[in-house]
Design a protein around this motif. Structure first.
Motif, PDB file in Angstrom:
ATOM      1  N   ILE A 264      50.766  -4.515  34.472  1.00 47.27           N
ATOM      2  CA  ILE A 264      52.212  -4.729  34.640  1.00 47.27           C
ATOM      3  C   ILE A 264      52.905  -3.423  35.025  1.00 47.27           C
ATOM      4  CG2 ILE A 264      54.346  -5.212  33.385  1.00 47.27           C
ATOM      5  CD1 ILE A 264      52.859  -7.406  31.900  1.00 47.27           C
TER       6      ILE A 264
ATOM      7  N   ASN B 173      57.132 -21.527  34.932  1.00 48.99           N
ATOM      8  CA  ASN B 173      57.806 -20.620  34.004  1.00 48.99           C
ATOM      9  C   ASN B 173      57.674 -21.121  32.560  1.00 48.99           C
ATOM     10  OD1 ASN B 173      60.396 -19.768  32.471  1.00 48.99           O
ATOM     11  ND2 ASN B 173      60.361 -18.374  34.196  1.00 48.99           N
TER      12      ASN B 173
ATOM     13  N   LEU C  86      51.624 -14.126  25.250  1.00 47.57           N
ATOM     14  CA  LEU C  86      52.496 -13.683  26.337  1.00 47.57           C
ATOM     15  C   LEU C  86      53.800 -14.483  26.422  1.00 47.57           C
ATOM     16  CD1 LEU C  86      49.923 -12.913  29.184  1.00 47.57           C
ATOM     17  CD2 LEU C  86      51.149 -11.324  27.719  1.00 47.57           C
TER      18      LEU C  86
ATOM     19  N   GLY D 190      56.703 -13.610  25.979  1.00 43.18           N
ATOM     20  CA  GLY D 190      57.763 -12.847  26.630  1.00 43.18           C
ATOM     21  C   GLY D 190      57.682 -12.836  28.143  1.00 43.18           C
ATOM     22  N   LEU D 191      56.535 -13.264  28.697  1.00 45.04           N
ATOM     23  CA  LEU D 191      56.342 -13.224  30.159  1.00 45.04           C
ATOM     24  C   LEU D 191      56.673 -14.528  30.858  1.00 45.04           C
ATOM     25  CD1 LEU D 191      53.141 -11.403  31.401  1.00 45.04           C
ATOM     26  CD2 LEU D 191      55.477 -10.610  31.437  1.00 45.04           C
ATOM     27  N   ARG D 192      56.623 -15.651  30.169  1.00 50.12           N
ATOM     28  CA  ARG D 192      56.952 -16.969  30.735  1.00 50.12           C
ATOM     29  C   ARG D 192      55.947 -17.430  31.785  1.00 50.12           C
ATOM     30  NH1 ARG D 192      57.961 -18.505  27.507  1.00 50.12           N
ATOM     31  NH2 ARG D 192      59.057 -20.315  28.266  1.00 50.12           N
TER      32      ARG D 192
ATOM     33  N   VAL E 183      58.200 -17.962  38.751  1.00 48.96           N
ATOM     34  CA  VAL E 183      57.406 -16.973  38.004  1.00 48.96           C
ATOM     35  C   VAL E 183      57.489 -15.640  38.753  1.00 48.96           C
ATOM     36  CG1 VAL E 183      55.156 -16.436  36.999  1.00 48.96           C
ATOM     37  CG2 VAL E 183      55.863 -18.822  37.279  1.00 48.96           C
ATOM     38  N   ASP E 184      57.970 -14.606  38.063  1.00 50.12           N
ATOM     39  CA  ASP E 184      58.213 -13.358  38.784  1.00 50.12           C
ATOM     40  C   ASP E 184      56.934 -12.553  38.998  1.00 50.12           C
ATOM     41  OD1 ASP E 184      57.848 -11.426  36.623  1.00 50.12           O
ATOM     42  OD2 ASP E 184      59.762 -12.113  35.830  1.00 50.12           O
ATOM     43  N   ARG E 185      57.064 -11.488  39.794  1.00 49.20           N
ATOM     44  CA  ARG E 185      55.913 -10.671  40.178  1.00 49.20           C
ATOM     45  C   ARG E 185      55.168 -10.091  38.984  1.00 49.20           C
ATOM     46  NH1 ARG E 185      54.940  -8.240  45.071  1.00 49.20           N
ATOM     47  NH2 ARG E 185      55.964  -9.376  46.735  1.00 49.20           N
ATOM     48  N   LEU E 186      55.916  -9.618  37.989  1.00 46.63           N
ATOM     49  CA  LEU E 186      55.267  -8.960  36.858  1.00 46.63           C
ATOM     50  C   LEU E 186      54.544  -9.984  35.986  1.00 46.63           C
ATOM     51  CD1 LEU E 186      58.139  -6.470  35.990  1.00 46.63           C
ATOM     52  CD2 LEU E 186      56.067  -6.041  37.345  1.00 46.63           C
ATOM     53  N   ALA E 187      55.115 -11.157  35.847  1.00 45.48           N
ATOM     54  CA  ALA E 187      54.470 -12.217  35.060  1.00 45.48           C
ATOM     55  C   ALA E 187      53.192 -12.683  35.756  1.00 45.48           C
ATOM     56  CB  ALA E 187      55.436 -13.382  34.869  1.00 45.48           C
TER      57      ALA E 187
END
Lengths: 317, 317
Positions: A5, A43, A173, A175-177, A203-207
């Motif tokens: 991450i 998500n 995880l 917190g990451l969704r 779903v974002d890049r970091l997740a």
């Protein structure tokens, strides 16, 4: 996972994530021996469930789920105007499998179930799938990794099976969704169709990066699962020795009751001492508490506190 | 922002994010001089728009938006079974303000508009708000920071105004998925009600932290906005000198057409040379290209390439 991450927190955050989450879908598919077309990423499993209810169930056609289960199912039904019938679990919170075989318009089962933690073997899921050949049977396996029997092995054989999982519980995880669904490619296409009418990039890049890294670290994952099971079983033993009835759990929580201490007042006693557990003010389960398994230290504090509460407030006469 | 995200990539990712995004809502409220109760945060402005369409518009009641605008609006209408009427923009893609004052069941305006980049002053938004006192007027300001006139200043005065913004464009955070809405506390409560029937945690911990850090770095934000405007205006000048008609843009893209080179074939010529722009195969705009502003170097490459294409394929006879 944390290193992956941190490495991904760079100028590429200006770019949209891959709307199809192709790399993560492929990693999940590899992990379970499926094809990428059999995997959908969303998500968290709540979003995946919401998309599934909207994609596969319809106004005017009654779906079924147990009377005691995840409380979000009736919310989705009301939200999407889907009629539903709650089929009562047996006296000991077991699944009356035959009653779920009725050629319904939809079936939703949490396995293991919440908040009981009870699981059913996959052969019973197979019975439900065969008893409902014309609808989607949604099996919510949010907690399955802690000791349940997964229906993923049936995905290739039953076109009407959708298995939903989450990275919030067994992969720590929340917190990451990140949640995901596995099923026939046609069902996955249906979920993508709904998603792309709503929000293409949930779903974002970091997740995406974090979830994929988590799948690569099997040793850590297995070690953490073993730890949760160990602490759960140890906590259950201690509670039983205090006179608690502890339901056999396949999840990362236990469902408990005590013959002398009513759950509602026990909930308040614990809360007064800074410990929050779940109390459900609902018929059939209003004398139980759901206790999530924390660290060894947290569970030791919990056991000592509840023992003290029992001795002070609910001693035998 | 990147440092804040890296610092937040720790063991707390095992915990759910704040479902109310209270800290980020408060930061956004402070930034715009609003109360926290007037702010809603979601997974990109697409999700916020989807929630707003579901919360405020209804089957059987016709809403209106321009015939040329963000293509997701009719998708949401079909998705939620909301009837809609597209009001034609004028010949030069201007908003016929009076035609939007019809006591409708809902109004949606992108300001600046997409894909034209044209903006209207906030006094015209006020006219539309007063011409539709009984419905929600949704103003989608995804691109407003690049030079538009924001209606945020009207939030305290009009209970029927909902302004939607995103961190994907002016804050370069498309990869993080953060959008937000600002409006009367009752409207925000409506959005929360819809969200909590769908997925309580749509913005993850890292996105919450990153978005808040971005709001703190005003100097960098202003510098980047200035840079985009500069590169946009410079690109527009170069294109005009090649004979392009370039629409006055208040966004991070330009909408262009050329009298000799049909947009569809120009699109293909550019694509053949590794440059992707947007071509819309739709009446009224099928001879235009939408070109997003990239870095100075990217736009230089773009200008040189399109000049070469013009000289080779579309030289004057």
């Amino acid at each position: 996972m944390l290193e992956a991450i941190k490495a991904a927190a760079d100028k590429n955050l200006r770019l949209y994530p891959d709307p199809e989450a192709a790399s993560l879908c492929s990693a999940i598919a590899n992990y379970y021996g499926l094809a990428s077309e059999q995997v959908f990423v969303g998500n968290g499993s709540d979003e995946v469930l919401a998309f599934a209810f909207q994609a596969f169930f319809s106004p005017g056609k009654t779906i079924v789920f147990p009377d005691i289960t995840y409380t979000f199912y009736p919310v989705y039904c009301q939200f999407y105007d889907i009629p539903y019938r709650e089929i009562p679990l047996t006296e000991y919170f077991n699944l009356p499998v035959q009653e779920f075989c009725g050629d319904y318009a939809g079936v939703v089962l949490a396995n293991p179930n919440a908040p009981t933690g009870k699981s059913v073997p996959v052969c019973k899921i197979r019975t439900v799938l065969e008893g409902n050949p014309n609808c989607v049977v949604l099996v919510d396996e949010a907690y399955v990794d802690f000791g349940g029997d997964s229906a993923v092995s049936l995905v290739d054989s039953y076109k009407n099976l959708l298995v939903v999982k989450t990275m919030s519980k067994s992969r720590s995880l929340a917190g990451l969704r990140v949640g995901y669904a596995m099923g026939d490619a046609d069902l996955i296409a249906g979920l993508n169709c709904v998603k792309n009418s709503f929000n293409s990039y949930t779903v974002d890049r970091l997740a995406l990066v974090g979830a994929e890294a988590s799948l690569r670290d099997e040793a850590y994952y297995r070690a953490m699962l073993a730890k949760v099971s160990l602490v759960r079983n140890h906590t259950a033993s201690r509670l039983k020795s205090m006179g608690f009835c502890v339901m056999e759990s396949s999840a990362n929580f236990i469902f408990i009751s005590h013959k002398r201490a009513p759950a509602r007042s026990l909930y308040q006693d614990l809360r007064d001492r800074g410990i929050l557990v779940r109390y459900f003010n609902r018929p059939k389960i209003d004398n139980y508490l759901r206790v999530t398994i924390g660290t060894e230290e947290e569970m030791d504090t919990f056991c000592k506190t509840i023992q003290e509460v029992l001795e002070v407030n609910y001693h035998e006469v």
